[in-house]
Design an enzyme around this catalytic site. Sequence first.
Site, short mmCIF file in Angstrom:
data_model
loop_
_atom_site.label_atom_id
_atom_site.label_comp_id
_atom_site.label_asym_id
_atom_site.label_seq_id
_atom_site.Cartn_x
_atom_site.Cartn_y
_atom_site.Cartn_z
N SER A 23 0.82 -1.22 0.00
CA SER A 23 0.00 0.00 0.00
C SER A 23 0.85 1.27 0.00
O SER A 23 1.79 1.41 0.78
CB SER A 23 -0.93 0.01 1.22
OG SER A 23 -1.64 1.24 1.28
N SER A 25 -0.63 4.20 0.54
CA SER A 25 -1.41 5.19 1.29
C SER A 25 -0.61 5.85 2.41
O SER A 25 -0.74 7.06 2.62
CB SER A 25 -2.69 4.55 1.84
OG SER A 25 -3.57 4.21 0.79
N THR A 71 -8.88 -1.67 2.12
CA THR A 71 -8.58 -2.22 0.81
C THR A 71 -8.92 -3.71 0.79
O THR A 71 -9.58 -4.21 1.71
CB THR A 71 -7.11 -1.92 0.44
OG1 THR A 71 -6.88 -2.32 -0.90
CG2 THR A 71 -6.14 -2.63 1.37
N LYS A 75 -13.68 -4.41 1.54
CA LYS A 75 -14.53 -3.26 1.21
C LYS A 75 -16.03 -3.56 1.34
O LYS A 75 -16.81 -2.65 1.65
CB LYS A 75 -14.20 -2.75 -0.19
CG LYS A 75 -12.84 -2.08 -0.29
CD LYS A 75 -12.62 -1.45 -1.65
CE LYS A 75 -11.27 -0.77 -1.72
NZ LYS A 75 -11.07 -0.04 -2.98
N ASN A 96 -14.55 2.19 1.61
CA ASN A 96 -13.09 2.23 1.58
C ASN A 96 -12.52 3.18 2.64
O ASN A 96 -11.30 3.27 2.77
CB ASN A 96 -12.57 2.63 0.19
CG ASN A 96 -12.64 4.13 -0.05
OD1 ASN A 96 -13.64 4.78 0.26
ND2 ASN A 96 -11.56 4.70 -0.57
N ASP A 112 -13.69 6.16 -3.17
CA ASP A 112 -13.21 5.60 -4.44
C ASP A 112 -13.92 6.24 -5.63
O ASP A 112 -13.30 6.50 -6.67
CB ASP A 112 -13.43 4.09 -4.48
CG ASP A 112 -12.35 3.30 -3.77
OD1 ASP A 112 -11.24 3.83 -3.61
OD2 ASP A 112 -12.62 2.15 -3.37
N GLY A 137 -13.46 -6.19 -14.45
CA GLY A 137 -13.36 -6.49 -13.03
C GLY A 137 -14.67 -6.27 -12.31
O GLY A 137 -15.45 -5.37 -12.68
N GLY A 139 -14.91 -6.44 -8.57
CA GLY A 139 -14.66 -6.36 -7.13
C GLY A 139 -15.21 -5.09 -6.51
O GLY A 139 -16.03 -4.38 -7.10
N ALA A 141 -13.78 -2.16 -5.84
CA ALA A 141 -13.48 -0.91 -6.56
C ALA A 141 -14.36 -0.77 -7.79
O ALA A 141 -14.79 0.34 -8.14
CB ALA A 141 -12.00 -0.87 -6.95
N GLY A 258 -3.00 4.54 -12.14
CA GLY A 258 -3.68 4.31 -10.88
C GLY A 258 -3.38 5.33 -9.80
O GLY A 258 -4.16 5.47 -8.85
#
Length: 292
Positions: A23, A25, A71, A75, A96, A112, A137, A139, A141, A258
């Site tokens: 991460s 963050s 994450t 979530k 998130n 997000d 995708g 998921g 996100a 990203g």
Amino acid sequence: MSPEERLEAPPFADVIGDPIAQSKSPLIHNFWLEKTGTDASYQRELVGPGRLQDYLEGRRKHPAWRGCNVTMPHKQAIVPMLDRIDPLAERIGAVNTVVREADGTLAGHNTDCSGFLEPLREHLGQTHLFRMARILGTGGAARAIVSGLAAEGFTLVLAGRDPGKAKQMLDELAPGDEHHAVDLAYFAEATDFAFDDRQGMFDLVVNASPLGMKGQPALDFDWSHAPPGAIAYDIVTDPVNTGFLGSAAASGHGTIDGLSMLIGQAAKAFELFFGVKPPREHDAELRERLNG
């Protein structure tokens, strides 16, 4: 730590997940804390699925804890464990960002969605005849991305390993006959589809999956499925320059990496945690550090 020491401890926040070592963050939030002169800290915390409830109950009792970013894989799992869910997060069905409020209430937010849309604002401010997004995708996100793009008038093609799950997500978050769910493998093979004139159109191809992330298989996408002028957007941050973005650029498409979404969603969370606006005038320097 004694009760007195706990009360005097500087504020802090976490990012939780499993795995979590990758991460970025902490670098982002601690960079902003340094720039704003805020006496607080932000750290990683490895929390496996079986520890999530215990982690929240332990942190809830700590008066210096301001909250956490969430994450994979938490979530959606964290939603029923919280006391209150922000309306946007409730609509998306994924959280998130968790904020510990003054009375100890744990409130769930989703930053997000706004973080994803932030680098698209210049495009979204224009008028288009038609907007289409191919999203790869299904998921947590992806839920925020589907919800955000549907609200911006996009027709969506959602691809997943399980097309049934993709269709269920569309039915829940973007009901309407104009959207389509397909198998992820559909985009791996070349197509000879002849796209019509895209003048006045806005097309996106979004990797909302972990494919292409360090330690994960590559994302197999053939760019014959993207019309001329489409923009490739990859939410993967490690590496920043993914194979997906590299192949998009080689095919003549614009790209968004990203870090754009990561910084955008972090900015909203930072203000929720620490009550200070992040100094976005330093974004270029922050990107240099993130790429270092």
